[in-house]
Design an enzyme around this catalytic site. Structure first.
Site, PDB file in Angstrom:
ATOM      1  N   THR A  72       4.773  -0.696   5.813  1.00  0.00           N
ATOM      2  CA  THR A  72       4.716  -2.167   5.740  1.00  0.00           C
ATOM      3  C   THR A  72       6.098  -2.811   5.596  1.00  0.00           C
ATOM      4  O   THR A  72       6.175  -4.028   5.431  1.00  0.00           O
ATOM      5  CB  THR A  72       3.835  -2.621   4.553  1.00  0.00           C
ATOM      6  OG1 THR A  72       4.379  -2.056   3.359  1.00  0.00           O
ATOM      7  CG2 THR A  72       2.391  -2.212   4.734  1.00  0.00           C
ATOM      8  N   TYR A 136       7.043  -3.233  13.576  1.00  0.00           N
ATOM      9  CA  TYR A 136       5.881  -3.201  12.682  1.00  0.00           C
ATOM     10  C   TYR A 136       4.668  -3.781  13.400  1.00  0.00           C
ATOM     11  O   TYR A 136       3.591  -3.175  13.432  1.00  0.00           O
ATOM     12  CB  TYR A 136       6.174  -3.994  11.402  1.00  0.00           C
ATOM     13  CG  TYR A 136       4.948  -4.257  10.546  1.00  0.00           C
ATOM     14  CD1 TYR A 136       4.383  -3.252   9.756  1.00  0.00           C
ATOM     15  CD2 TYR A 136       4.343  -5.525  10.538  1.00  0.00           C
ATOM     16  CE1 TYR A 136       3.251  -3.500   8.983  1.00  0.00           C
ATOM     17  CE2 TYR A 136       3.210  -5.775   9.770  1.00  0.00           C
ATOM     18  CZ  TYR A 136       2.680  -4.763   8.997  1.00  0.00           C
ATOM     19  OH  TYR A 136       1.550  -5.005   8.243  1.00  0.00           O
TER      20      TYR A 136
HETATM   21  N1  LIG Z   1       1.568  -6.846   2.610  1.00  0.00           N
HETATM   22  C1  LIG Z   1       1.191  -7.816   3.439  1.00  0.00           C
HETATM   23  O1  LIG Z   1       1.626  -8.972   3.324  1.00  0.00           O
HETATM   24  C2  LIG Z   1       0.206  -7.522   4.537  1.00  0.00           C
HETATM   25  C3  LIG Z   1      -0.150  -8.544   5.416  1.00  0.00           C
HETATM   26  C4  LIG Z   1      -1.078  -8.276   6.421  1.00  0.00           C
HETATM   27  C5  LIG Z   1      -1.632  -7.018   6.542  1.00  0.00           C
HETATM   28  N2  LIG Z   1      -1.243  -6.040   5.696  1.00  0.00           N
HETATM   29  C6  LIG Z   1      -1.837  -4.712   5.855  1.00  0.00           C
HETATM   30  O2  LIG Z   1      -2.610  -4.467   4.707  1.00  0.00           O
HETATM   31  C7  LIG Z   1      -2.602  -3.066   4.392  1.00  0.00           C
HETATM   32  C8  LIG Z   1      -2.220  -2.885   2.934  1.00  0.00           C
HETATM   33  O3  LIG Z   1      -0.930  -3.443   2.721  1.00  0.00           O
HETATM   34  P1  LIG Z   1      -0.199  -3.321   1.306  1.00  0.00           P
HETATM   35  O4  LIG Z   1       0.656  -4.523   1.154  1.00  0.00           O
HETATM   36  O5  LIG Z   1      -1.182  -2.958   0.257  1.00  0.00           O
HETATM   37  O6  LIG Z   1       0.745  -2.079   1.612  1.00  0.00           O
HETATM   38  P2  LIG Z   1       1.768  -1.352   0.623  1.00  0.00           P
HETATM   39  O7  LIG Z   1       1.744  -1.983  -0.720  1.00  0.00           O
HETATM   40  O8  LIG Z   1       3.081  -1.246   1.338  1.00  0.00           O
HETATM   41  O9  LIG Z   1       1.133   0.102   0.500  1.00  0.00           O
HETATM   42  C9  LIG Z   1       1.158   0.965   1.568  1.00  0.00           C
HETATM   43  C10 LIG Z   1       0.433   2.244   1.188  1.00  0.00           C
HETATM   44  O10 LIG Z   1       0.640   3.195   2.238  1.00  0.00           O
HETATM   45  C11 LIG Z   1       0.674   4.454   1.656  1.00  0.00           C
HETATM   46  N3  LIG Z   1       1.361   5.413   2.527  1.00  0.00           N
HETATM   47  C12 LIG Z   1       2.617   5.336   2.993  1.00  0.00           C
HETATM   48  N4  LIG Z   1       2.870   6.395   3.777  1.00  0.00           N
HETATM   49  C13 LIG Z   1       1.745   7.147   3.795  1.00  0.00           C
HETATM   50  C14 LIG Z   1       1.367   8.354   4.428  1.00  0.00           C
HETATM   51  N5  LIG Z   1       2.225   9.032   5.214  1.00  0.00           N
HETATM   52  N6  LIG Z   1       0.128   8.846   4.228  1.00  0.00           N
HETATM   53  C15 LIG Z   1      -0.743   8.195   3.434  1.00  0.00           C
HETATM   54  N7  LIG Z   1      -0.458   7.035   2.812  1.00  0.00           N
HETATM   55  C16 LIG Z   1       0.776   6.533   3.000  1.00  0.00           C
HETATM   56  C17 LIG Z   1       1.400   4.257   0.356  1.00  0.00           C
HETATM   57  O11 LIG Z   1       0.940   5.270  -0.472  1.00  0.00           O
HETATM   58  P3  LIG Z   1       1.825   6.067  -1.554  1.00  0.00           P
HETATM   59  O12 LIG Z   1       3.186   5.446  -1.574  1.00  0.00           O
HETATM   60  O13 LIG Z   1       1.027   5.884  -2.775  1.00  0.00           O
HETATM   61  O14 LIG Z   1       1.818   7.457  -1.079  1.00  0.00           O
HETATM   62  C18 LIG Z   1       0.876   2.896  -0.086  1.00  0.00           C
HETATM   63  O15 LIG Z   1      -0.265   3.058  -0.887  1.00  0.00           O
HETATM   64  C19 LIG Z   1      -1.672  -2.435   5.424  1.00  0.00           C
HETATM   65  O16 LIG Z   1      -2.438  -1.950   6.490  1.00  0.00           O
HETATM   66  C20 LIG Z   1      -0.821  -3.598   5.917  1.00  0.00           C
HETATM   67  O17 LIG Z   1      -0.364  -3.368   7.246  1.00  0.00           O
HETATM   68  C21 LIG Z   1      -0.345  -6.259   4.688  1.00  0.00           C
END
Ligand SMILES: NC(=O)c1ccc[n+]([C@@H]2O[C@H](COP(=O)([O-])OP(=O)(O)OC[C@H]3O[C@@H](n4cnc5c(N)ncnc54)[C@H](OP(=O)(O)O)[C@@H]3O)[C@@H](O)[C@H]2O)c1
Length: 305
Positions: A72, A136
């Site tokens: 992300t 991204y």
């Molecule tokens: N943040 C935003 O503003 C936003 C907006 C729109 C959509 N989204 C989408 O919403 C979803 C959740 O976003 P978020 O903000 O909660 O993301 P985040 O806080 O960046 O968390 C990303 C997660 O991905 C996991 N991860 C990273 N590499 C990995 C791997 N190789 N295998 C398995 N897990 C892995 C990390 O797990 P660990 O570090 O615990 O291993 C972490 O739990 C994502 O699909 C993102 O694209 C986010």
């Protein structure tokens, strides 16, 4: 004597453990005695190591899987496209394949950044053409297609501008900067749908129950949008954050609007990625509170004594 588990009991496997949405889901599930949630993450389940996926799913034995894991870091992705595509497209597809093989319903989280083109003059609908700009956005967009190709029954849930009391996010950044600077300058010409992750988590659990109860219902499949109601710019989110923090005793800091051109970033951002959420209201009966209310609750929790 303990009661036998109900056949309808929801057992969620959430991919991603420490992320914002994963934590919000874990928190929502902790207060719900009718479901079990297993957070699956690295090193046990690493989406870039496909061999780890199936054993972790089999050990957790879920009734439904939610994939919150993603690369992300929008700007960093520009300099590490291989890592972004490995996780957001190929890792998501590998998970979808495993779920299809194991006959598990899957909700895959995607993003408003698939919309990078000119504003259609209204909120973006699920069937509007995508136009991702930047690594991204392209990796997430190709991830959607790869997930649906591997698991045609999967649900793609696009959300936007997540913030929560945990993890790295815009609201937390604004609160930190309020303590460090005498004024804030924030981009006012990008418009989106700010979403409080705990609200999204609560709705995802309802969604999971509906989908788990009727996994073959075609009306529940496909692409859906779900985000905070209303729309705002980053400038408006910053103003809201500051106002709520000041109401809770923090020092007032002026917020000034700037343009995208004033704040160049490695990755381009959509000028308009507001999500139309009418489809999920129709098919799942779901909608989220106003984004402004979500910011108030987020700031309230972050600044609680
Ligand atoms: N943040 C935003 O503003 C936003 C907006 C729109 C959509 N989204 C989408 O919403 C979803 C959740 O976003 P978020 O903000 O909660 O993301 P985040 O806080 O960046 O968390 C990303 C997660 O991905 C996991 N991860 C990273 N590499 C990995 C791997 N190789 N295998 C398995 N897990 C892995 C990390 O797990 P660990 O570090 O615990 O291993 C972490 O739990 C994502 O699909 C993102 O694209 C986010």
């Amino acid at each position: 004597m303990t009661a036998a588990p109900s056949a309808a009991r929801l057992r969620l496997a959430v991919i991603g453990r420490s992320g914002q949405l994963a934590q919000a889901l874990a928190e929502a599930a902790a207060g719900d005695a009718t479901l079990d949630l297993a957070g699956l993450g690295r090193p046990d389940l690493d989406l870039t190591q496909p061999a780890t996926i199936r054993p972790a799913l089999q050990a957790a034995s879920p009734t439904l899987v939610i994939n919150t894991a993603a690369h992300t870091a929008v700007d960093r992705a520009e300099s590490e496209p291989d890592a972004a595509f490995a996780l957001n497209r190929d890792g998501a597809a590998a998970l979808a394949r495993a779920c299809a093989d194991l006959h598990l319903p899957l909700i895959h989280i995607s993003t408003d950044y698939v919309f990078g083109g000119p504003s259609p003059g209204r909120a973006c609908r699920e069937d509007d053409p995508v136009a991702p700009r930047g690594v991204y956005a392209r990796s997430k967009c190709e991830g959607e297609q790869a997930v649906l190709a591997a698991h045609p029954g999967a649900v793609i849930l696009r959300t936007a501008w997540l913030h929560a009391p945990f993890g790295g996010n815009f609201v937390r950044t604004m609160l930190r900067l309020m303590g460090e600077r005498d004024e804030l300058r924030v981009v006012a010409d990008q418009h989106g749908s700010p979403t409080y992750a705990p609200d999204l988590a609560a709705a995802l659990i309802v969604m999971a129950r509906r989908l788990g109860a009727a996994p073959q219902d075609p009306a529940l499949h496909g692409v859906f949008h779900l985000a905070g109601s209303g729309h705002g710019s980053w400038y408006e989110v910053a103003q809201a954050t500051v106002a709520d923090a000041v109401a809770l005793g923090r020092r007032a800091v002026p917020v000034h609007p700037i343009t995208t051109a004033d704040y160049p970033t490695p990755a381009p951002r959509p000028a308009w990625s507001v999500l139309d959420t009418a489809k999920i209201a129709r098919h799942y009966g779901l909608g989220l509170p106003l984004w402004r209310d979500g910011v108030r609750r987020c700031v309230g929790r972050l600044l609680a004594p």
